[in-house]
Design an enzyme around this catalytic site. Structure first.
Site, PDB file in Angstrom:
ATOM      1  N   ASN A  87      -2.630 -48.200  -4.833  1.00 20.69           N
ATOM      2  CA  ASN A  87      -1.236 -47.296  -5.048  1.00 20.69           C
ATOM      3  C   ASN A  87      -0.659 -47.250  -3.607  1.00 20.69           C
ATOM      4  O   ASN A  87      -1.178 -46.871  -2.552  1.00 20.69           O
ATOM      5  CB  ASN A  87      -1.693 -45.752  -5.531  1.00 20.69           C
ATOM      6  CG  ASN A  87      -2.089 -46.170  -7.018  1.00 20.69           C
ATOM      7  OD1 ASN A  87      -1.656 -46.757  -7.929  1.00 20.69           O
ATOM      8  ND2 ASN A  87      -3.039 -45.125  -7.196  1.00 20.69           N
ATOM      9  N   GLY A  93       2.115 -42.877  -6.779  1.00 21.67           N
ATOM     10  CA  GLY A  93       1.148 -41.804  -6.765  1.00 21.67           C
ATOM     11  C   GLY A  93       0.063 -41.825  -5.566  1.00 21.67           C
ATOM     12  O   GLY A  93      -0.983 -41.378  -5.802  1.00 21.67           O
ATOM     13  N   HIS A 100      -6.674 -47.718   0.293  1.00 18.56           N
ATOM     14  CA  HIS A 100      -7.756 -47.836  -0.464  1.00 18.56           C
ATOM     15  C   HIS A 100      -7.640 -48.778  -1.959  1.00 18.56           C
ATOM     16  O   HIS A 100      -6.379 -48.658  -2.417  1.00 18.56           O
ATOM     17  CB  HIS A 100      -8.505 -46.655  -0.817  1.00 18.56           C
ATOM     18  CG  HIS A 100      -7.270 -45.586  -1.565  1.00 18.56           C
ATOM     19  ND1 HIS A 100      -6.358 -44.869  -0.751  1.00 18.56           N
ATOM     20  CD2 HIS A 100      -7.002 -45.302  -2.748  1.00 18.56           C
ATOM     21  CE1 HIS A 100      -5.582 -44.223  -1.492  1.00 18.56           C
ATOM     22  NE2 HIS A 100      -6.152 -44.623  -2.534  1.00 18.56           N
ATOM     23  N   LEU A 101      -8.546 -49.587  -2.197  1.00 18.74           N
ATOM     24  CA  LEU A 101      -8.478 -50.463  -3.336  1.00 18.74           C
ATOM     25  C   LEU A 101      -9.349 -49.613  -4.363  1.00 18.74           C
ATOM     26  O   LEU A 101     -10.403 -49.292  -4.346  1.00 18.74           O
ATOM     27  CB  LEU A 101      -8.862 -51.847  -3.262  1.00 18.74           C
ATOM     28  CG  LEU A 101      -8.931 -52.503  -4.326  1.00 18.74           C
ATOM     29  CD1 LEU A 101      -7.445 -53.227  -5.019  1.00 18.74           C
ATOM     30  CD2 LEU A 101      -9.672 -53.992  -4.208  1.00 18.74           C
ATOM     31  N   HIS A 102      -8.520 -49.212  -5.529  1.00 16.94           N
ATOM     32  CA  HIS A 102      -9.344 -48.641  -6.667  1.00 16.94           C
ATOM     33  C   HIS A 102     -10.049 -49.939  -7.511  1.00 16.94           C
ATOM     34  O   HIS A 102      -9.309 -50.757  -8.042  1.00 16.94           O
ATOM     35  CB  HIS A 102      -8.339 -47.918  -7.473  1.00 16.94           C
ATOM     36  CG  HIS A 102      -7.812 -46.690  -6.919  1.00 16.94           C
ATOM     37  ND1 HIS A 102      -8.482 -45.530  -7.284  1.00 16.94           N
ATOM     38  CD2 HIS A 102      -6.729 -46.533  -6.309  1.00 16.94           C
ATOM     39  CE1 HIS A 102      -7.469 -44.389  -6.871  1.00 16.94           C
ATOM     40  NE2 HIS A 102      -6.546 -45.141  -6.179  1.00 16.94           N
TER      41      HIS A 102
HETATM   42  P1  AMP Z   1      -4.418 -42.532  -4.628  1.00 19.28           P
HETATM   43  O1  AMP Z   1      -3.979 -41.727  -5.477  1.00 19.28           O
HETATM   44  O2  AMP Z   1      -4.362 -43.818  -4.850  1.00 19.28           O
HETATM   45  O3  AMP Z   1      -3.862 -42.212  -2.999  1.00 19.28           O
HETATM   46  O4  AMP Z   1      -6.083 -42.196  -4.773  1.00 19.28           O
HETATM   47  C1  AMP Z   1      -6.528 -41.182  -4.058  1.00 19.28           C
HETATM   48  C2  AMP Z   1      -8.215 -41.093  -4.699  1.00 19.28           C
HETATM   49  O5  AMP Z   1      -8.975 -40.468  -3.830  1.00 19.28           O
HETATM   50  C3  AMP Z   1      -8.066 -40.298  -5.903  1.00 19.28           C
HETATM   51  O6  AMP Z   1      -8.551 -41.234  -6.942  1.00 19.28           O
HETATM   52  C4  AMP Z   1      -8.946 -39.317  -5.460  1.00 19.28           C
HETATM   53  O7  AMP Z   1      -9.966 -38.672  -6.667  1.00 19.28           O
HETATM   54  C5  AMP Z   1     -10.029 -39.763  -4.462  1.00 19.28           C
HETATM   55  N1  AMP Z   1     -10.440 -38.834  -3.729  1.00 19.28           N
HETATM   56  C6  AMP Z   1     -10.131 -37.557  -2.911  1.00 19.28           C
HETATM   57  N2  AMP Z   1     -10.841 -36.961  -2.184  1.00 19.28           N
HETATM   58  C7  AMP Z   1     -12.070 -37.771  -2.435  1.00 19.28           C
HETATM   59  C8  AMP Z   1     -13.323 -37.619  -1.747  1.00 19.28           C
HETATM   60  N3  AMP Z   1     -13.488 -36.670  -0.894  1.00 19.28           N
HETATM   61  N4  AMP Z   1     -14.136 -38.596  -2.085  1.00 19.28           N
HETATM   62  C9  AMP Z   1     -13.931 -39.630  -2.926  1.00 19.28           C
HETATM   63  N5  AMP Z   1     -12.684 -39.732  -3.576  1.00 19.28           N
HETATM   64  C10 AMP Z   1     -11.878 -38.922  -3.219  1.00 19.28           C
END
Ligand code: AMP
Ligand code: ZN
Length: 114
Positions: A87, A93, A100-102
């Site tokens: 993203n 979003g 980060h790669l989901h």
């Molecule tokens: P994005 O919306 O692509 O920036 O994704 C951020 C992701 O980080 C979301 O899916 C969150 O659930 C995840 N996230 C936020 N804080 C943490 C955390 N402390 N550990 C693991 N994942 C997290």
């Protein structure tokens, strides 16, 4: 970056549910999983988003993507399928500005996304 959430997970300043680590890449479970497998893969070196990536990052980006495929294979979801998503910025979003790669899988995923 001292105020970056994912840099703090990389440095172990805050805990993460880590599933893979090497010299350049860390992978950990998303704290709010959207599917049975929801792993985030990050470079250890801070990079805000795909918009900031340069040719010097090509190897690193490739490592994130290939590692996601390896984790999917380990979990037995390769054949069934999975999604890999970066993203980037507001319209996608992005909420954490450390790239980060989901890796999302383990169930059927709707397309197109919302
Ligand atoms: P994005 O919306 O692509 O920036 O994704 C951020 C992701 O980080 C979301 O899916 C969150 O659930 C995840 N996230 C936020 N804080 C943490 C955390 N402390 N550990 C693991 N994942 C997290
Ligand atoms: Zn960072």
């Amino acid at each position: 970056m001292s105020d970056c959430l994912f840099c703090k997970i990389v440095s172990r300043e805050i805990p993460g549910s880590i599933v893979y680590e090497d010299d350049r890449v860390l992978a950990f479970n998303d704290i709010n999983p959207q599917a049975p497998t929801h792993v985030l893969l990050v470079p250890k070196r801070h990079l805000a988003s795909l918009n900031e990536a340069t040719a010097d990052d090509d190897r690193l980006i490739g490592e994130l993507v290939r590692r996601a495929a390896a984790i999917a294979a380990e979990r037995g979801i390769s054949a069934g399928g999975y999604r890999t998503v970066f993203n980037t910025n507001r319209d996608a979003g992005q909420t954490v500005f450390h790239i980060h790669l989901h890796l999302i899988g383990g169930r059927g995923l709707a397309w197109p996304p919302g």
